[in-house]
Design a protein around this motif. Structure first.
Motif, PDB file in Angstrom:
ATOM      1  N   UNK A 274      11.856  -8.176  19.260  1.00  0.00           N
ATOM      2  CA  UNK A 274      12.154  -8.604  17.890  1.00  0.00           C
ATOM      3  C   UNK A 274      10.897  -8.871  17.067  1.00  0.00           C
ATOM      4  N   UNK A 275       9.851  -9.529  17.631  1.00  0.00           N
ATOM      5  CA  UNK A 275       8.633  -9.747  16.832  1.00  0.00           C
ATOM      6  C   UNK A 275       7.965  -8.446  16.393  1.00  0.00           C
ATOM      7  N   UNK A 276       8.037  -7.425  17.249  1.00  0.00           N
ATOM      8  CA  UNK A 276       7.459  -6.125  16.901  1.00  0.00           C
ATOM      9  C   UNK A 276       8.256  -5.489  15.766  1.00  0.00           C
ATOM     10  N   UNK A 277       9.580  -5.530  15.881  1.00  0.00           N
ATOM     11  CA  UNK A 277      10.436  -4.969  14.835  1.00  0.00           C
ATOM     12  C   UNK A 277      10.167  -5.665  13.501  1.00  0.00           C
ATOM     13  N   UNK A 278      10.067  -6.982  13.534  1.00  0.00           N
ATOM     14  CA  UNK A 278       9.840  -7.751  12.309  1.00  0.00           C
ATOM     15  C   UNK A 278       8.501  -7.400  11.664  1.00  0.00           C
ATOM     16  N   UNK A 279       7.464  -7.295  12.471  1.00  0.00           N
ATOM     17  CA  UNK A 279       6.133  -6.981  11.941  1.00  0.00           C
ATOM     18  C   UNK A 279       6.087  -5.553  11.400  1.00  0.00           C
ATOM     19  N   UNK A 280       6.679  -4.614  12.132  1.00  0.00           N
ATOM     20  CA  UNK A 280       6.689  -3.231  11.669  1.00  0.00           C
ATOM     21  C   UNK A 280       7.493  -3.114  10.379  1.00  0.00           C
ATOM     22  N   UNK A 281       8.593  -3.809  10.312  1.00  0.00           N
ATOM     23  CA  UNK A 281       9.401  -3.814   9.090  1.00  0.00           C
ATOM     24  C   UNK A 281       8.566  -4.307   7.910  1.00  0.00           C
ATOM     25  N   UNK A 282       7.816  -5.366   8.127  1.00  0.00           N
ATOM     26  CA  UNK A 282       6.964  -5.932   7.083  1.00  0.00           C
ATOM     27  C   UNK A 282       5.927  -4.913   6.621  1.00  0.00           C
ATOM     28  N   UNK A 283       5.299  -4.238   7.572  1.00  0.00           N
ATOM     29  CA  UNK A 283       4.271  -3.251   7.247  1.00  0.00           C
ATOM     30  C   UNK A 283       4.858  -2.064   6.482  1.00  0.00           C
ATOM     31  N   UNK A 284       6.019  -1.592   6.912  1.00  0.00           N
ATOM     32  CA  UNK A 284       6.647  -0.439   6.265  1.00  0.00           C
ATOM     33  C   UNK A 284       7.140  -0.777   4.865  1.00  0.00           C
ATOM     34  N   UNK A 285       7.706  -1.977   4.714  1.00  0.00           N
ATOM     35  CA  UNK A 285       8.204  -2.398   3.409  1.00  0.00           C
ATOM     36  C   UNK A 285       7.080  -2.445   2.380  1.00  0.00           C
ATOM     37  N   UNK A 286       5.902  -2.834   2.818  1.00  0.00           N
ATOM     38  CA  UNK A 286       4.745  -2.850   1.923  1.00  0.00           C
ATOM     39  C   UNK A 286       4.208  -1.442   1.688  1.00  0.00           C
ATOM     40  N   UNK A 287       4.240  -0.606   2.721  1.00  0.00           N
ATOM     41  CA  UNK A 287       3.667   0.738   2.630  1.00  0.00           C
ATOM     42  C   UNK A 287       4.396   1.618   1.622  1.00  0.00           C
ATOM     43  N   UNK A 288       5.725   1.488   1.514  1.00  0.00           N
ATOM     44  CA  UNK A 288       6.467   2.358   0.602  1.00  0.00           C
ATOM     45  C   UNK A 288       6.139   2.071  -0.863  1.00  0.00           C
ATOM     46  N   UNK A 289       5.523   0.923  -1.136  1.00  0.00           N
ATOM     47  CA  UNK A 289       5.172   0.560  -2.502  1.00  0.00           C
ATOM     48  C   UNK A 289       3.805   1.103  -2.907  1.00  0.00           C
ATOM     49  N   UNK A 290       3.072   1.645  -1.952  1.00  0.00           N
ATOM     50  CA  UNK A 290       1.741   2.176  -2.254  1.00  0.00           C
ATOM     51  C   UNK A 290       1.848   3.382  -3.188  1.00  0.00           C
TER      52      UNK A 290
END
Length: 335
Positions: A274-290
């Motif tokens: 779960x911590x990996x999923x949460x962190x990856x989700x955070x990174x991806x959510x920010x990346x799509x805004x680039x």
């Protein structure tokens, strides 16, 4: 004082030691796993995608990978595994360790289309993966060759198709681009000849040259509409696209059931922490805004579409059920 232990007590103690050691070992493994998950990411991340190098979705995935790598401070690469209707890429990730360092970014066909049209699936779309999030979504556009299929709108198109059943052909690369054409045939009571291609990049030249008459695909070929080499007839979404506000929807033309689009999502192998999923989700959510990711999305006529953690599994289940009903209604048989 000399202590005395009965043979039964000694035997129980001997039996207990291996159990205790096993439990201690498992506890250590769990602690190590948690510590590893909390420090994620700490090394190279590989994004596996079924898209061909240079294709619109591939450009988007590369922009995402670059942003994730920069934000996390680790290397990030993209590994292209096209073929078998996205199954090769999915199978590759399915077999990887669920530690967050092998990420699948794929279109919805891998999880909502293939289960209904492929007899021998290479993976279980539910049991073999941990859904992370959707990333972007968009509608399909119908393009025609204006010389071989001289229609200006959906009404004229249907009229032409009805006059000569089976004369006109459509290209498709997967169930995602096949399904709108099948629904069009069912809803408008017309007959088309389907021709399968390995990729859109291979189909578009044949569409422009007139070897194929029409094709449902994303926004990518719109430049050919501007140069009058292709003509756009309609968009499959329920609302007109802001990228093409002058292009009507099929719903406006009275053609039902054409709300068929596509989305891109990120997945890890099953049982990802779960911590990996949460962190990856955070990174991806920010990346799509680039800016680079936004530009790549616009090239395909797509929009940012990030779901909260835990929602992708529900969305996938609903989409799969909806696609299944449409596919069965269109009479498409698994192959």
């Amino acid at each position: 004082m000399i202590s005395y232990r009965s043979p039964v007590e000694k035997e129980g103690r001997r039996a207990f030691l291996p159990t205790f050691r096993a439990a201690a070992f498992m506890l250590g493994v769990c602690v190590a796993a948690i510590a590893s998950a909390e420090s994620y990411p700490a090394k190279l991340i590989t994004f596996v995608t079924p898209f061909s190098p240079g294709a619109g979705p591939d450009v988007f995935v590369r922009a995402i990978a670059t942003e994730v790598g920069h934000a996390a401070g680790v290397p990030a690469i993209v590994e292209n595994k096209p073929g078998a209707s996205s199954m090769l890429a999915a199978q590759s990730v399915m077999r990887a360790a669920p530690d967050g360092y092998t990420v699948l970014i794929t279109g919805n066909v891998a999880f909502t289309g293939n289960p209904h049209v492929v007899k021998k699936m290479l993976y279980d779309p539910v049991a073999d993966f941990t859904p992370v999030t959707t990333l972007s979504k968009g509608p399909m556009y119908l393009y025609v060759n204006p010389k071989t299929l001289p229609a200006w709108n959906a009404t004229e198109l249907v009229s032409l198709l009805r006059k000569e059943p089976g004369k006109y052909s459509f290209a498709y690369t997967s169930i995602t681009s096949q399904l709108p054409a099948e629904v069009l045939q069912q809803s408008a009571q017309v007959k088309l000849l389907g021709v399968r291609y390995r990729s859109g990049a291979a189909a578009i030249p044949d569409l422009i040259s007139g070897q194929i008459d029409m094709m449902f695909t994303d926004y990518t070929p719109w430049a050919y509409v501007k140069s009058n080499k292709l003509r756009a007839i309609g968009v499959t979404d329920l609302q007109r696209s802001p990228y093409t506000p002058g292009l009507p929807t099929f719903k406006e033309a009275g053609i039902k059931g054409m709300d068929i689009g596509f989305w891109l999502g990120a997945y890890l192998p099953a049982n990802a922490p779960a911590p990996v999923v949460a962190r990856l989700h955070q990174l991806l959510a920010a990346a799509v805004k680039a800016p680079e990711a936004q530009a790549a999305s616009q090239t395909m006529g797509m929009f940012e579409f990030v779901m909260p953690i835990g929602e992708l599994a529900k969305y996938q289940a609903k989409e799969s059920a909806d696609w299944g009903r449409v596919i069965r209604g269109a009479g498409i048989q698994p192959e």
